[in-house]
Write a protein that holds these residues in place. Sequence first.
Motif, short mmCIF file in Angstrom:
data_model
loop_
_atom_site.label_atom_id
_atom_site.label_comp_id
_atom_site.label_asym_id
_atom_site.label_seq_id
_atom_site.Cartn_x
_atom_site.Cartn_y
_atom_site.Cartn_z
N VAL A 95 0.80 -1.23 0.00
CA VAL A 95 0.00 0.00 0.00
C VAL A 95 0.84 1.28 0.00
O VAL A 95 0.60 2.16 -0.81
CB VAL A 95 -1.00 0.01 1.18
N ARG A 121 -17.31 -2.96 -0.71
CA ARG A 121 -16.40 -1.89 -1.13
C ARG A 121 -16.92 -0.50 -0.74
O ARG A 121 -16.15 0.36 -0.34
CB ARG A 121 -16.17 -1.98 -2.63
N GLU A 122 -18.21 -0.29 -0.85
CA GLU A 122 -18.78 1.02 -0.49
C GLU A 122 -18.62 1.30 1.00
O GLU A 122 -18.29 2.41 1.40
CB GLU A 122 -20.26 1.07 -0.88
N ARG A 125 -15.01 2.19 1.58
CA ARG A 125 -14.76 3.55 1.09
C ARG A 125 -15.30 4.58 2.09
O ARG A 125 -14.62 5.56 2.41
CB ARG A 125 -15.42 3.72 -0.27
N SER A 129 -12.93 7.14 4.36
CA SER A 129 -12.98 8.45 3.73
C SER A 129 -12.44 9.58 4.61
O SER A 129 -12.09 10.63 4.11
CB SER A 129 -14.40 8.77 3.29
N SER A 137 -3.21 6.68 -2.73
CA SER A 137 -3.14 5.21 -2.77
C SER A 137 -4.47 4.58 -2.39
O SER A 137 -4.52 3.47 -1.88
CB SER A 137 -2.06 4.71 -1.80
N TYR A 138 -5.56 5.26 -2.66
CA TYR A 138 -6.87 4.82 -2.19
C TYR A 138 -7.29 3.45 -2.72
O TYR A 138 -7.87 2.66 -1.98
CB TYR A 138 -7.93 5.88 -2.51
N ASN A 139 -7.00 3.14 -3.95
CA ASN A 139 -7.38 1.83 -4.49
C ASN A 139 -6.65 0.71 -3.76
O ASN A 139 -7.24 -0.32 -3.44
CB ASN A 139 -7.12 1.74 -5.99
N ARG A 140 -5.36 0.90 -3.49
CA ARG A 140 -4.61 -0.12 -2.75
C ARG A 140 -5.07 -0.20 -1.30
O ARG A 140 -5.09 -1.29 -0.72
CB ARG A 140 -3.11 0.15 -2.87
N GLU A 142 -8.14 0.37 -0.20
CA GLU A 142 -9.40 -0.38 -0.23
C GLU A 142 -9.14 -1.87 -0.40
O GLU A 142 -9.75 -2.69 0.29
CB GLU A 142 -10.29 0.10 -1.37
N LYS A 143 -8.24 -2.22 -1.29
CA LYS A 143 -7.92 -3.63 -1.52
C LYS A 143 -7.32 -4.25 -0.25
O LYS A 143 -7.67 -5.39 0.12
CB LYS A 143 -6.96 -3.77 -2.70
N GLU A 146 -10.00 -5.03 2.21
CA GLU A 146 -10.69 -6.25 1.80
C GLU A 146 -9.89 -7.49 2.18
O GLU A 146 -10.44 -8.46 2.72
CB GLU A 146 -10.93 -6.26 0.29
#
Length: 153
Positions: A95, A121-122, A125, A129, A137-140, A142-143, A146
């Motif tokens: 990340v 995912r929502e 997020r 937030s 690096s928000y996508n990483r 979130e992943k 998960e």
Amino acid sequence: MPIYKLKINGQSHSVEADPDTPLLWVLRDHLNMVGTKFGCGIGQCGACTVHVDGSATRSCLLVMSVVENMEITTIEGLSDDASHPVQQAWKEIDVPQCGYCQSGQIMSAAAFLIQNKNPNREEIRDAMSGNICRCASYNRIEKAVEVAADKMS
């Protein structure tokens, strides 16, 4: 100046500080727990997030006059060896870029996953937030949340 008795990462500490001194500065300047970062000083960025009685809390806004008898956990106390599932997921997904916000991100994610063990995912997020990442690096992030949720279930 008053002396405050604090329980941080399972250990007792006595700290002499002004009543209006933010917990962030006591952690960093008095106790040398520098994993908790200063970002904005107004509770907007999340870099200073710690757990207080199990809830993600901005340590820059929490003053000494209210923290006695609370259970405080910093990034240093999340695990001794980076074995917490959120920390493992952060490494697995790789990340961090600059890494500055990561302790706050990790502490927010860990508190969130205690409350929601199977987030979509929502929900991730929304929960994350309040933490700003300068490197986006928000996508990483979130992943990794998960992946950590899977590890914790």
